[in-house]
Write a protein that holds these residues in place. Structure first.
Motif, PDB file in Angstrom:
ATOM      1  N   CYS A  81      50.156  50.148  36.327  1.00  8.53           N
ATOM      2  CA  CYS A  81      49.871  51.174  37.321  1.00  8.53           C
ATOM      3  C   CYS A  81      48.366  51.289  37.606  1.00  8.53           C
ATOM      4  O   CYS A  81      47.854  52.358  37.897  1.00  8.53           O
ATOM      5  CB  CYS A  81      50.423  52.518  36.855  1.00  8.53           C
ATOM      6  SG  CYS A  81      51.156  53.426  38.196  1.00  8.53           S
ATOM      7  N   ASP A  82      47.661  50.198  37.466  1.00  6.89           N
ATOM      8  CA  ASP A  82      46.228  50.185  37.716  1.00  6.89           C
ATOM      9  C   ASP A  82      45.880  48.835  38.354  1.00  6.89           C
ATOM     10  O   ASP A  82      46.095  47.784  37.735  1.00  6.89           O
ATOM     11  CB  ASP A  82      45.484  50.373  36.382  1.00  6.89           C
ATOM     12  CG  ASP A  82      43.980  50.468  36.553  1.00  6.89           C
ATOM     13  OD1 ASP A  82      43.418  49.635  37.289  1.00  6.89           O
ATOM     14  OD2 ASP A  82      43.379  51.376  35.957  1.00  6.89           O
ATOM     15  N   SER A  83      45.344  48.882  39.576  1.00 12.94           N
ATOM     16  CA  SER A  83      45.129  47.621  40.298  1.00 12.94           C
ATOM     17  C   SER A  83      44.108  46.709  39.615  1.00 12.94           C
ATOM     18  O   SER A  83      44.267  45.489  39.619  1.00 12.94           O
ATOM     19  CB  SER A  83      44.728  47.898  41.741  1.00 12.94           C
ATOM     20  OG  SER A  83      43.561  48.668  41.761  1.00 12.94           O
ATOM     21  N   ASP A  84      43.052  47.305  39.022  1.00 15.54           N
ATOM     22  CA  ASP A  84      42.042  46.475  38.342  1.00 15.54           C
ATOM     23  C   ASP A  84      42.636  45.770  37.128  1.00 15.54           C
ATOM     24  O   ASP A  84      42.415  44.580  36.910  1.00 15.54           O
ATOM     25  CB  ASP A  84      40.840  47.326  37.907  1.00 15.54           C
ATOM     26  CG  ASP A  84      39.945  47.672  39.082  1.00 15.54           C
ATOM     27  OD1 ASP A  84      40.067  46.976  40.115  1.00 15.54           O
ATOM     28  OD2 ASP A  84      39.152  48.618  38.975  1.00 15.54           O
ATOM     29  N   VAL A  85      43.387  46.544  36.338  1.00 14.95           N
ATOM     30  CA  VAL A  85      44.015  45.966  35.148  1.00 14.95           C
ATOM     31  C   VAL A  85      45.047  44.921  35.558  1.00 14.95           C
ATOM     32  O   VAL A  85      45.157  43.862  34.942  1.00 14.95           O
ATOM     33  CB  VAL A  85      44.663  47.067  34.256  1.00 14.95           C
ATOM     34  CG1 VAL A  85      45.278  46.461  33.015  1.00 14.95           C
ATOM     35  CG2 VAL A  85      43.637  48.107  33.855  1.00 14.95           C
ATOM     36  N   ALA A  86      45.787  45.227  36.629  1.00 12.16           N
ATOM     37  CA  ALA A  86      46.793  44.279  37.110  1.00 12.16           C
ATOM     38  C   ALA A  86      46.138  42.962  37.513  1.00 12.16           C
ATOM     39  O   ALA A  86      46.662  41.881  37.215  1.00 12.16           O
ATOM     40  CB  ALA A  86      47.554  44.883  38.284  1.00 12.16           C
ATOM     41  N   ASN A  87      44.984  43.053  38.155  1.00 14.08           N
ATOM     42  CA  ASN A  87      44.247  41.832  38.522  1.00 14.08           C
ATOM     43  C   ASN A  87      43.793  41.066  37.278  1.00 14.08           C
ATOM     44  O   ASN A  87      43.839  39.834  37.253  1.00 14.08           O
ATOM     45  CB  ASN A  87      43.039  42.177  39.398  1.00 14.08           C
ATOM     46  CG  ASN A  87      43.409  42.218  40.867  1.00 14.08           C
ATOM     47  OD1 ASN A  87      43.901  41.233  41.419  1.00 14.08           O
ATOM     48  ND2 ASN A  87      43.208  43.352  41.497  1.00 14.08           N
ATOM     49  N   ASP A  88      43.341  41.816  36.259  1.00 16.57           N
ATOM     50  CA  ASP A  88      42.918  41.169  34.997  1.00 16.57           C
ATOM     51  C   ASP A  88      44.084  40.438  34.331  1.00 16.57           C
ATOM     52  O   ASP A  88      43.943  39.315  33.854  1.00 16.57           O
ATOM     53  CB  ASP A  88      42.362  42.210  33.999  1.00 16.57           C
ATOM     54  CG  ASP A  88      40.992  42.706  34.414  1.00 16.57           C
ATOM     55  OD1 ASP A  88      40.395  42.085  35.307  1.00 16.57           O
ATOM     56  OD2 ASP A  88      40.533  43.722  33.851  1.00 16.57           O
ATOM     57  N   LEU A  89      45.239  41.121  34.299  1.00 13.94           N
ATOM     58  CA  LEU A  89      46.423  40.516  33.673  1.00 13.94           C
ATOM     59  C   LEU A  89      46.911  39.302  34.469  1.00 13.94           C
ATOM     60  O   LEU A  89      47.344  38.312  33.899  1.00 13.94           O
ATOM     61  CB  LEU A  89      47.549  41.547  33.520  1.00 13.94           C
ATOM     62  CG  LEU A  89      47.281  42.688  32.530  1.00 13.94           C
ATOM     63  CD1 LEU A  89      48.424  43.694  32.546  1.00 13.94           C
ATOM     64  CD2 LEU A  89      47.101  42.169  31.109  1.00 13.94           C
ATOM     65  N   LEU A  90      46.796  39.416  35.789  1.00 17.33           N
ATOM     66  CA  LEU A  90      47.168  38.292  36.654  1.00 17.33           C
ATOM     67  C   LEU A  90      46.263  37.093  36.359  1.00 17.33           C
ATOM     68  O   LEU A  90      46.728  35.957  36.229  1.00 17.33           O
ATOM     69  CB  LEU A  90      47.041  38.715  38.121  1.00 17.33           C
ATOM     70  CG  LEU A  90      47.344  37.643  39.156  1.00 17.33           C
ATOM     71  CD1 LEU A  90      48.839  37.415  39.285  1.00 17.33           C
ATOM     72  CD2 LEU A  90      46.786  38.014  40.525  1.00 17.33           C
ATOM     73  N   GLN A  91      44.973  37.390  36.229  1.00 17.86           N
ATOM     74  CA  GLN A  91      44.013  36.324  35.938  1.00 17.86           C
ATOM     75  C   GLN A  91      44.317  35.656  34.590  1.00 17.86           C
ATOM     76  O   GLN A  91      44.327  34.433  34.481  1.00 17.86           O
ATOM     77  CB  GLN A  91      42.599  36.907  35.919  1.00 17.86           C
ATOM     78  CG  GLN A  91      41.559  35.880  35.547  1.00 17.86           C
ATOM     79  CD  GLN A  91      40.149  36.354  35.828  1.00 17.86           C
ATOM     80  OE1 GLN A  91      39.850  36.819  36.907  1.00 17.86           O
ATOM     81  NE2 GLN A  91      39.283  36.237  34.857  1.00 17.86           N
ATOM     82  N   GLU A  92      44.608  36.505  33.588  1.00 15.61           N
ATOM     83  CA  GLU A  92      44.924  35.985  32.245  1.00 15.61           C
ATOM     84  C   GLU A  92      46.174  35.107  32.289  1.00 15.61           C
ATOM     85  O   GLU A  92      46.226  34.044  31.662  1.00 15.61           O
ATOM     86  CB  GLU A  92      45.133  37.172  31.310  1.00 15.61           C
ATOM     87  CG  GLU A  92      44.697  36.883  29.889  1.00 15.61           C
ATOM     88  CD  GLU A  92      44.877  38.099  29.014  1.00 15.61           C
ATOM     89  OE1 GLU A  92      44.462  39.209  29.425  1.00 15.61           O
ATOM     90  OE2 GLU A  92      45.441  37.946  27.911  1.00 15.61           O
ATOM     91  N   THR A  93      47.164  35.560  33.038  1.00 12.90           N
ATOM     92  CA  THR A  93      48.416  34.792  33.162  1.00 12.90           C
ATOM     93  C   THR A  93      48.147  33.421  33.771  1.00 12.90           C
ATOM     94  O   THR A  93      48.562  32.395  33.224  1.00 12.90           O
ATOM     95  CB  THR A  93      49.428  35.568  34.040  1.00 12.90           C
ATOM     96  OG1 THR A  93      49.653  36.835  33.454  1.00 12.90           O
ATOM     97  CG2 THR A  93      50.736  34.837  34.172  1.00 12.90           C
ATOM     98  N   PHE A  94      47.428  33.405  34.890  1.00 12.55           N
ATOM     99  CA  PHE A  94      47.198  32.128  35.570  1.00 12.55           C
ATOM    100  C   PHE A  94      46.193  31.232  34.850  1.00 12.55           C
ATOM    101  O   PHE A  94      46.199  30.021  35.053  1.00 12.55           O
ATOM    102  CB  PHE A  94      46.848  32.354  37.046  1.00 12.55           C
ATOM    103  CG  PHE A  94      48.082  32.531  37.885  1.00 12.55           C
ATOM    104  CD1 PHE A  94      48.797  31.429  38.322  1.00 12.55           C
ATOM    105  CD2 PHE A  94      48.566  33.790  38.175  1.00 12.55           C
ATOM    106  CE1 PHE A  94      49.965  31.586  39.068  1.00 12.55           C
ATOM    107  CE2 PHE A  94      49.729  33.960  38.909  1.00 12.55           C
ATOM    108  CZ  PHE A  94      50.436  32.850  39.359  1.00 12.55           C
ATOM    109  N   LEU A  95      45.362  31.843  34.004  1.00  8.55           N
ATOM    110  CA  LEU A  95      44.483  31.026  33.155  1.00  8.55           C
ATOM    111  C   LEU A  95      45.335  30.177  32.223  1.00  8.55           C
ATOM    112  O   LEU A  95      45.085  28.989  32.026  1.00  8.55           O
ATOM    113  CB  LEU A  95      43.579  31.925  32.301  1.00  8.55           C
ATOM    114  CG  LEU A  95      42.208  32.283  32.880  1.00  8.55           C
ATOM    115  CD1 LEU A  95      41.521  33.309  31.998  1.00  8.55           C
ATOM    116  CD2 LEU A  95      41.326  31.065  32.999  1.00  8.55           C
TER     117      LEU A  95
END
Lengths: 165, 201
Positions: free
Chosen positions: A28-42
């Protein structure tokens, strides 16, 4: 552009939006969601060669995303279960419309579900086939159907309660 | 009143998109890989210098007491232990592929990994500090003959003082904070594990 980069670009284009929704539904946080997305695609980039020939690459990406979200524990508490963080509100305040308000309410309701329920329901709403959700979450298909039925009911009730307020 | 299909309609109409580009991910990967290499190299270099000094002392200086060589050997072993543990941890983090496991298995791995880290940070670190103190103390015995008792006593008192402060204050504080953090994390992981357990309903 190398062959690997091209393959990664295609995979990112095809999956990033849905994975972002999953992360946003979970945190429920766009910044954190972007971080998690980045970690996933890394992780996807790092292990791309191993999975290049697999047909169900999306299942594999979802599995990484789910585990990445689950590992994100400590900060999760700050997001709260019933409040949207200023971040998400701010990001959507640009264009206040009825549709946006409804989306906002929907995320608010998802945040009130248990962690596994948040993950499962975002996949259901993104129309991921049930066998794939079962494969990602490690829950048997029969059990998953029962769970989904309950979560759907719970989320609809929460949403209608919010609308009545 | 809305039904679930209406909620799916709202969900599909949302305009939320990630603020991320695939190129950023590739750049980020290359940067973090470099950072990890620099960290490993720096730690290895620092420990290699320290170990070379110890090896030089042990081989070049003619000690009259066997306690000095034993002391240096113990300190050297502590160095080897430290660097091995660092390498194992970094390798485990870098090559961890449990992200592809089922969520329950991933949660179990995280729990096990946290518990191991906790043991490393507490029990093993106590043993490591005690062994290092023993090595230093053995080395000081011969120094007493060469530098005089006053200097050695002074060095001994300073060392003892530092170890006491470290053991009774910093380590205790560190262990308490770690415990609190781990307990909270384990509780969270157990809650998640329970949610994903494939139980008959």
């Amino acid at each position: 552009m190398s062959e690997k980069e091209q393959a990664f670009q295609e995979i990112f284009k095809a999956n990033s939006k849905k994975i972002y929704h999953l992360c946003l539904g979970y945190t429920c946080d766009s910044d954190v969601a972007n971080d998690l997305l980045q970690e996933t695609f890394l992780k996807v980039w790092q292990n791309l060669d191993k999975f290049r020939n697999q047909s169900m690459i999306s299942t594999w990406i979802y599995r990484i995303a789910v585990n990445t979200c689950l590992t994100y524990l400590k900060k999760e508490k700050r997001a709260g279960k019933d409040e949207l963080t200023p971040n998400i509100i701010e990001n959507r305040a640009e264009e206040v419309s009825e549709k946006n308000e409804q989306v906002e309410t929907l995320y608010k309701c998802i945040a009130q579900l248990d962690e596994n329920e948040r993950i499962i329901i975002t996949m259901v709403m993104d129309e991921i086939p049930y066998p794939e959700i079962a494969e990602v979450s490690g829950i048997s298909e029969g059990n998953l159907r029962v769970k989904i039925h309950r979560i759907k009911h719970k989320l609809t009730e929460l949403y209608n309660q919010h609308e009545r307020l | 009143m809305k039904d679930f299909d209406s909620l799916v309609g709202i969900w599909n109409a949302q305009k939320t998109t990630p603020k991320l580009d695939y190129k950023e991910i590739i750049t980020q990967y290359k940067t973090s890989r470099n950072k990890l290499s620099i960290k490993i190299t720096r730690e290895l270099l620092a420990m290699a210098i320290a170990m070379a000094i110890i090896a030089y002392l042990a081989l070049k200086v003619e000690f009259s007491l066997w306690t000095s060589q034993l002391g240096l050997l113990i300190i050297f072993s502590c160095g080897v232990y430290f660097i091995t543990i660092q390498m194992i941890n970094l390798k485990r983090i870098a090559h961890s592929n449990t992200l592809f496991d089922k969520p329950q298995d991933h949660i179990r791995f995280i729990k096990k990994f946290r518990a191991q880290r906790h043991t490393q940070h507490t029990t093993n670190y106590k043993i490591y500090s005690a062994t290092l103190t023993l090595g230093t103390a053995l080395y000081f015995i011969e120094l007493a003959y060469h530098l005089g008792t006053v200097y050695v006593l002074l060095a001994g008192v300073i060392t003892l003082f530092w170890f006491s402060i470290y053991y009774f204050y910093f380590l205790k504080k560190y262990v308490a904070t770690e415990n609190e953090k781990f307990e909270e994390m384990i509780a969270d992981l157990e809650r998640l594990d329970l949610q994903f357990r494939d139980i008959e309903e």
